[in-house]
Motif scaffolding. Structure first.
Motif, PDB file in Angstrom:
ATOM      1  N   GLN A 162       0.857  -1.175   0.000  1.00  0.00           N
ATOM      2  CA  GLN A 162       0.000   0.000   0.000  1.00  0.00           C
ATOM      3  C   GLN A 162       0.902   1.237   0.000  1.00  0.00           C
ATOM      4  O   GLN A 162       2.113   1.148  -0.159  1.00  0.00           O
ATOM      5  N   ARG A 163       0.301   2.383   0.267  1.00  0.00           N
ATOM      6  CA  ARG A 163       1.075   3.621   0.420  1.00  0.00           C
ATOM      7  C   ARG A 163       2.142   3.430   1.497  1.00  0.00           C
ATOM      8  O   ARG A 163       1.984   2.645   2.441  1.00  0.00           O
ATOM      9  N   ASN A 164       3.238   4.170   1.364  1.00  0.00           N
ATOM     10  CA  ASN A 164       4.301   4.087   2.359  1.00  0.00           C
ATOM     11  C   ASN A 164       3.944   4.850   3.632  1.00  0.00           C
ATOM     12  O   ASN A 164       4.336   4.462   4.731  1.00  0.00           O
ATOM     13  N   GLY A 165       3.225   5.962   3.473  1.00  0.00           N
ATOM     14  CA  GLY A 165       2.917   6.773   4.636  1.00  0.00           C
ATOM     15  C   GLY A 165       1.782   7.729   4.351  1.00  0.00           C
ATOM     16  O   GLY A 165       0.994   7.532   3.418  1.00  0.00           O
ATOM     17  N   LEU A 166       1.732   8.794   5.109  1.00  0.00           N
ATOM     18  CA  LEU A 166       0.655   9.768   4.983  1.00  0.00           C
ATOM     19  C   LEU A 166       0.883  10.743   3.831  1.00  0.00           C
ATOM     20  O   LEU A 166      -0.008  11.531   3.519  1.00  0.00           O
ATOM     21  N   TYR A 167       2.042  10.658   3.211  1.00  0.00           N
ATOM     22  CA  TYR A 167       2.419  11.626   2.167  1.00  0.00           C
ATOM     23  C   TYR A 167       2.127  11.143   0.751  1.00  0.00           C
ATOM     24  O   TYR A 167       2.081  11.948  -0.178  1.00  0.00           O
ATOM     25  N   ASP A 168       1.975   9.852   0.550  1.00  0.00           N
ATOM     26  CA  ASP A 168       1.864   9.341  -0.818  1.00  0.00           C
ATOM     27  C   ASP A 168       0.531   8.644  -1.090  1.00  0.00           C
ATOM     28  O   ASP A 168       0.421   7.822  -1.997  1.00  0.00           O
ATOM     29  N   GLY A 169      -0.467   8.979  -0.313  1.00  0.00           N
ATOM     30  CA  GLY A 169      -1.807   8.449  -0.528  1.00  0.00           C
ATOM     31  C   GLY A 169      -2.756   9.047   0.499  1.00  0.00           C
ATOM     32  O   GLY A 169      -2.332   9.530   1.553  1.00  0.00           O
ATOM     33  N   ILE A 170      -4.043   9.037   0.177  1.00  0.00           N
ATOM     34  CA  ILE A 170      -5.063   9.549   1.098  1.00  0.00           C
ATOM     35  C   ILE A 170      -6.011   8.406   1.441  1.00  0.00           C
ATOM     36  O   ILE A 170      -6.606   7.797   0.551  1.00  0.00           O
ATOM     37  N   LEU A 171      -6.111   8.092   2.719  1.00  0.00           N
ATOM     38  CA  LEU A 171      -7.092   7.117   3.198  1.00  0.00           C
ATOM     39  C   LEU A 171      -8.076   7.854   4.093  1.00  0.00           C
ATOM     40  O   LEU A 171      -7.719   8.318   5.186  1.00  0.00           O
ATOM     41  N   ILE A 172      -9.302   7.986   3.612  1.00  0.00           N
ATOM     42  CA  ILE A 172     -10.351   8.700   4.340  1.00  0.00           C
ATOM     43  C   ILE A 172     -11.023   7.736   5.307  1.00  0.00           C
ATOM     44  O   ILE A 172     -11.560   6.700   4.903  1.00  0.00           O
ATOM     45  N   LYS A 173     -10.990   8.089   6.603  1.00  0.00           N
ATOM     46  CA  LYS A 173     -11.593   7.240   7.622  1.00  0.00           C
ATOM     47  C   LYS A 173     -12.759   7.969   8.299  1.00  0.00           C
ATOM     48  O   LYS A 173     -13.094   9.102   7.926  1.00  0.00           O
ATOM     49  N   GLU A 174     -13.326   7.319   9.288  1.00  0.00           N
ATOM     50  CA  GLU A 174     -14.536   7.801   9.952  1.00  0.00           C
ATOM     51  C   GLU A 174     -14.420   9.242  10.425  1.00  0.00           C
ATOM     52  O   GLU A 174     -15.330  10.062  10.214  1.00  0.00           O
ATOM     53  N   ASN A 175     -13.310   9.579  11.076  1.00  0.00           N
ATOM     54  CA  ASN A 175     -13.162  10.930  11.614  1.00  0.00           C
ATOM     55  C   ASN A 175     -13.056  11.976  10.517  1.00  0.00           C
ATOM     56  O   ASN A 175     -13.530  13.111  10.681  1.00  0.00           O
ATOM     57  N   HIS A 176     -12.423  11.615   9.397  1.00  0.00           N
ATOM     58  CA  HIS A 176     -12.337  12.555   8.287  1.00  0.00           C
ATOM     59  C   HIS A 176     -13.731  12.823   7.700  1.00  0.00           C
ATOM     60  O   HIS A 176     -14.069  13.963   7.360  1.00  0.00           O
ATOM     61  N   ILE A 177     -14.508  11.753   7.587  1.00  0.00           N
ATOM     62  CA  ILE A 177     -15.875  11.891   7.045  1.00  0.00           C
ATOM     63  C   ILE A 177     -16.709  12.792   7.946  1.00  0.00           C
ATOM     64  O   ILE A 177     -17.407  13.700   7.479  1.00  0.00           O
ATOM     65  N   ALA A 178     -16.619  12.558   9.259  1.00  0.00           N
ATOM     66  CA  ALA A 178     -17.405  13.351  10.204  1.00  0.00           C
ATOM     67  C   ALA A 178     -17.002  14.819  10.158  1.00  0.00           C
ATOM     68  O   ALA A 178     -17.854  15.720  10.171  1.00  0.00           O
ATOM     69  N   ALA A 179     -15.713  15.077  10.090  1.00  0.00           N
ATOM     70  CA  ALA A 179     -15.228  16.456  10.092  1.00  0.00           C
ATOM     71  C   ALA A 179     -15.622  17.199   8.827  1.00  0.00           C
ATOM     72  O   ALA A 179     -15.868  18.416   8.858  1.00  0.00           O
ATOM     73  N   ALA A 180     -15.701  16.480   7.708  1.00  0.00           N
ATOM     74  CA  ALA A 180     -16.029  17.113   6.430  1.00  0.00           C
ATOM     75  C   ALA A 180     -17.522  17.257   6.212  1.00  0.00           C
ATOM     76  O   ALA A 180     -17.959  17.966   5.302  1.00  0.00           O
ATOM     77  N   GLY A 181     -18.333  16.544   7.011  1.00  0.00           N
ATOM     78  CA  GLY A 181     -19.775  16.661   6.892  1.00  0.00           C
ATOM     79  C   GLY A 181     -20.444  15.586   6.072  1.00  0.00           C
ATOM     80  O   GLY A 181     -21.635  15.667   5.784  1.00  0.00           O
ATOM     81  N   GLY A 182     -19.702  14.550   5.679  1.00  0.00           N
ATOM     82  CA  GLY A 182     -20.318  13.455   4.942  1.00  0.00           C
ATOM     83  C   GLY A 182     -19.379  12.858   3.907  1.00  0.00           C
ATOM     84  O   GLY A 182     -18.298  13.399   3.614  1.00  0.00           O
ATOM     85  N   ILE A 183     -19.813  11.737   3.349  1.00  0.00           N
ATOM     86  CA  ILE A 183     -18.978  11.003   2.401  1.00  0.00           C
ATOM     87  C   ILE A 183     -18.782  11.776   1.102  1.00  0.00           C
ATOM     88  O   ILE A 183     -17.665  11.895   0.590  1.00  0.00           O
ATOM     89  N   ALA A 184     -19.836  12.316   0.549  1.00  0.00           N
ATOM     90  CA  ALA A 184     -19.714  13.060  -0.707  1.00  0.00           C
ATOM     91  C   ALA A 184     -18.815  14.274  -0.532  1.00  0.00           C
ATOM     92  O   ALA A 184     -17.953  14.569  -1.385  1.00  0.00           O
ATOM     93  N   GLN A 185     -18.987  14.968   0.581  1.00  0.00           N
ATOM     94  CA  GLN A 185     -18.197  16.174   0.826  1.00  0.00           C
ATOM     95  C   GLN A 185     -16.709  15.855   0.988  1.00  0.00           C
ATOM     96  O   GLN A 185     -15.850  16.564   0.457  1.00  0.00           O
ATOM     97  N   VAL A 186     -16.398  14.801   1.740  1.00  0.00           N
ATOM     98  CA  VAL A 186     -14.987  14.492   1.988  1.00  0.00           C
ATOM     99  C   VAL A 186     -14.301  13.992   0.715  1.00  0.00           C
ATOM    100  O   VAL A 186     -13.125  14.274   0.472  1.00  0.00           O
ATOM    101  N   LEU A 187     -15.029  13.278  -0.135  1.00  0.00           N
ATOM    102  CA  LEU A 187     -14.437  12.822  -1.397  1.00  0.00           C
ATOM    103  C   LEU A 187     -14.157  14.002  -2.329  1.00  0.00           C
ATOM    104  O   LEU A 187     -13.138  14.029  -3.026  1.00  0.00           O
ATOM    105  N   THR A 188     -15.050  14.977  -2.317  1.00  0.00           N
ATOM    106  CA  THR A 188     -14.818  16.177  -3.122  1.00  0.00           C
ATOM    107  C   THR A 188     -13.575  16.918  -2.637  1.00  0.00           C
ATOM    108  O   THR A 188     -12.728  17.335  -3.433  1.00  0.00           O
TER     109      THR A 188
END
Length: 287
Positions: A162-188
């Motif tokens: 997989q990605r080596n670390g936080l710099y070479d890929g984005i993995l959106i998890k539960e907290n990211h979704i909540a902070a962004a306001g939803g799945i569609a919003q965080v993907l955008t």
């Protein structure tokens, strides 16, 4: 002399040097006091013997432990990274300054035992899903400081990285979704920040999966889905996204997981639930 020496990817050369330098500094510190019991110019030979069936991995790290102490040490390998090794098999012979051999022995074996362990367990997982079309992948659950080394070991065992670390890929998890306001919003938001790196979103149920698919996600992590849920996810996705199963994957369950049709299966245990392969180094002293 080094027969069967591994040819490392260029990006790992500096990693090997840094890993070994840190390990030697940790072990030797201001100097190896015990090695001074040996005459300064004495020479010795040694052989590394395997005590169990395993997949060999870590030759470059092993060699560097000796060569950073004494570049004149000679190592002859009888096998290579990725090879299956057996009980009582001789892996290599080493010759050189006796102090150097004794000082490097433990760090060198530590690297070889640890990386061979990851390669060995990875090979077992890979063999369990042979013919299914699914791929075994690693995670970021690695030993601190040894991430690239362990990822190399996963590759050596037949797995994928997989990605080596936080710099070479984005993995959106539960907290990211909540902070962004939803799945569609965080993907955008992630699409605007990705800058060419892969974007993956983790979902915990079928409803979240459907939302991710509708929002255009093309790489989805299915967290702790049951076998029935995985099968339903594959049906719903219908090839629109790459699906990865994760959570509570074991050698007993991975074949059933792969049988659902998911393309990827990530296993944290490849790099965190490891038991060092049993190796020993036998010495012969010059007289």
């Amino acid at each position: 002399m080094s027969s069967h020496a591994v040819s490392l990817p260029a990006e790992l050369v500096d990693t090997v040097h840094a890993n070994v330098a840190a390990a030697l500094n940790e072990d030797i510190g201001s100097g190896d006091r015990t090695a001074r019991l040996i005459p300064e110019h004495a020479t010795a030979s040694a052989a590394v013997i395997c005590r169990e069936k395993a997949i060999l991995c870590g030759q470059a790290w092993f060699e560097a432990c000796f060569h950073q102490i004494d570049p004149a040490v000679k190592i002859h390998w009888y096998t290579r990274d990725g090879s299956c090794i057996g009980v009582d098999q001789m892996l290599c012979e080493i010759h050189g300054n006796a102090r150097a051999l004794l000082t490097a022995e433990r760090p060198a074996l530590n690297f070889l035992q640890t990386l061979s362990s990851t390669a060995t367990i990875t090979r077992r997982y890979v063999e369990m899903i042979a013919g299914t079309g699914a791929v075994v992948m690693d995670t970021r659950k690695t030993l601190p400081g040894l991430r690239l080394a362990q990822k190399y070991a996963v590759s050596t065992g037949g797995g994928a990285n997989q990605r080596n670390g936080l710099y070479d890929g984005i993995l959106i998890k539960e907290n990211h979704i909540a902070a962004a306001g939803g799945i569609a919003q965080v993907l955008t938001a992630a699409a605007l920040l990705a800058d060419g790196v892969p974007v993956q979103i983790e979902v915990e149920n079928i409803d979240e999966l459907q939302q991710a698919l509708e929002a255009g996600a093309n790489l989805i992590l299915l967290d702790n889905f049951s076998i029935d849920m995985l099968s339903e996810a594959v049906r719903l996705s219908a090839g629109r996204a790459i699906l990865e199963a994760s959570g509570n994957i074991s050698l007993d369950t991975i074949r059933s997981v792969a049988g659902t049709g998911v393309q990827r299966i990530s296993v944290g245990g490849l790099t965190k639930h490891i038991q060092a392969v049993d190796l020993s180094m036998r010495f012969e002293w010059a007289v």
